[in-house]
Design a protein around this motif. Structure first.
Motif, PDB file in Angstrom:
ATOM      1  N   SER A  51      46.824  37.381  19.123  1.00 19.00           N
ATOM      2  CA  SER A  51      46.157  36.171  18.644  1.00 19.00           C
ATOM      3  C   SER A  51      44.680  36.210  19.020  1.00 19.00           C
ATOM      4  N   LEU A  52      43.929  35.277  18.449  1.00 22.64           N
ATOM      5  CA  LEU A  52      42.525  35.141  18.835  1.00 22.64           C
ATOM      6  C   LEU A  52      42.411  34.944  20.346  1.00 22.64           C
ATOM      7  N   LEU A  53      43.315  34.136  20.900  1.00 24.37           N
ATOM      8  CA  LEU A  53      43.302  33.870  22.338  1.00 24.37           C
ATOM      9  C   LEU A  53      43.598  35.136  23.140  1.00 24.37           C
ATOM     10  N   MET A  54      44.566  35.922  22.694  1.00 24.52           N
ATOM     11  CA  MET A  54      44.877  37.174  23.389  1.00 24.52           C
ATOM     12  C   MET A  54      43.661  38.097  23.366  1.00 24.52           C
ATOM     13  N   LEU A  55      43.028  38.225  22.221  1.00 24.58           N
ATOM     14  CA  LEU A  55      41.868  39.116  22.103  1.00 24.58           C
ATOM     15  C   LEU A  55      40.711  38.655  22.979  1.00 24.58           C
ATOM     16  N   ALA A  56      40.407  37.367  22.940  1.00 23.64           N
ATOM     17  CA  ALA A  56      39.294  36.843  23.744  1.00 23.64           C
ATOM     18  C   ALA A  56      39.593  36.974  25.235  1.00 23.64           C
ATOM     19  N   TYR A  71      40.725  24.049  21.025  1.00 23.24           N
ATOM     20  CA  TYR A  71      41.135  23.883  19.636  1.00 23.24           C
ATOM     21  C   TYR A  71      42.632  24.131  19.424  1.00 23.24           C
ATOM     22  N   GLY A  72      43.388  24.160  20.516  1.00 27.26           N
ATOM     23  CA  GLY A  72      44.837  24.210  20.401  1.00 27.26           C
ATOM     24  C   GLY A  72      45.475  25.574  20.290  1.00 27.26           C
ATOM     25  N   ALA A  73      44.763  26.622  20.673  1.00 25.27           N
ATOM     26  CA  ALA A  73      45.391  27.952  20.676  1.00 25.27           C
ATOM     27  C   ALA A  73      46.595  27.921  21.623  1.00 25.27           C
ATOM     28  N   ASP A  74      47.674  28.543  21.218  1.00 29.00           N
ATOM     29  CA  ASP A  74      48.926  28.519  21.980  1.00 29.00           C
ATOM     30  C   ASP A  74      48.939  29.624  23.029  1.00 29.00           C
ATOM     31  N   PRO A  75      48.835  29.275  24.319  1.00 24.20           N
ATOM     32  CA  PRO A  75      48.829  30.302  25.365  1.00 24.20           C
ATOM     33  C   PRO A  75      50.194  30.958  25.557  1.00 24.20           C
TER      34      PRO A  75
END
Length: 172
Positions: A51-56, A71-75
């Motif tokens: 996900s975008l969150l994993m990449l960042a 913005y609600g990214a799912d951890p």
């Protein structure tokens, strides 16, 4: 006369998605904020399930991680290998990213498919400062992974001497 939105072809959509994924990978928090503010899904994933969150978070971008969490990214969204962003931050030893995840709402004891918590990952890689942070945030020192190994056992198995000694002292 009203302006009609431009409709992208499938090829253009895929190219745009790749560009967005690169924005996260490179940690451009300002651009992520703009895109998310315009309606970009916070849980966009690549072909590996990252996900975008994993990449960042995996690439050490605390500000981008904060934006995505806002913005609600799912951890708890695991990639195709069953890994969570919090585990990636522990593996990399990035305390700023770990703080952004936990303070943004990621469960401190969240686990992927293997049952390993961030505390176990931090212990495995001898990250004593991160161990202390996770414990102050409520990490369970007694938690066990799918093989029944706790953080102290994970540190021992990986030869992480400082972490093992630190955890054994905490266990008494």
């Amino acid at each position: 006369m009203t302006d009609q939105p431009t409709v992208m072809t499938e090829e253009e959509s895929l190219a745009f998605a790749q560009q967005v994924l690169e924005v996260a990978r490179h940690g451009d928090a300002v651009m992520l904020e703009r895109l998310l503010g315009k309606g970009l899904p916070a849980n966009l994933k690549d072909h590996k399930g990252d996900s975008l969150l994993m990449l960042a978070s995996y690439h050490g971008h605390a500000q981008a991680t904060e934006v995505l969490m806002r913005y609600g990214a799912d951890p708890m969204m695991a990639n195709d290998r069953g890994q969570l962003p919090i585990a990636g931050a522990a593996f990399k030893g990035d305390l700023a990213v770990m703080r952004a995840l936990v303070e943004g709402g990621a469960p401190v004891d969240g686990t992927g498919a293997d049952g390993r918590t961030a505390l176990m990952m931090a212990a495995m890689f001898d990250r004593v400062e991160m161990i202390d942070y996770l414990l102050t945030q409520g990490a369970d020192l007694q938690a066990r992974d799918a093989q029944g190994i706790d953080a102290a056992g994970a540190a021992s198995a990986m030869g992480a001497q400082r972490a093992r000694q630190h955890l054994q002292a905490l266990l008494g």
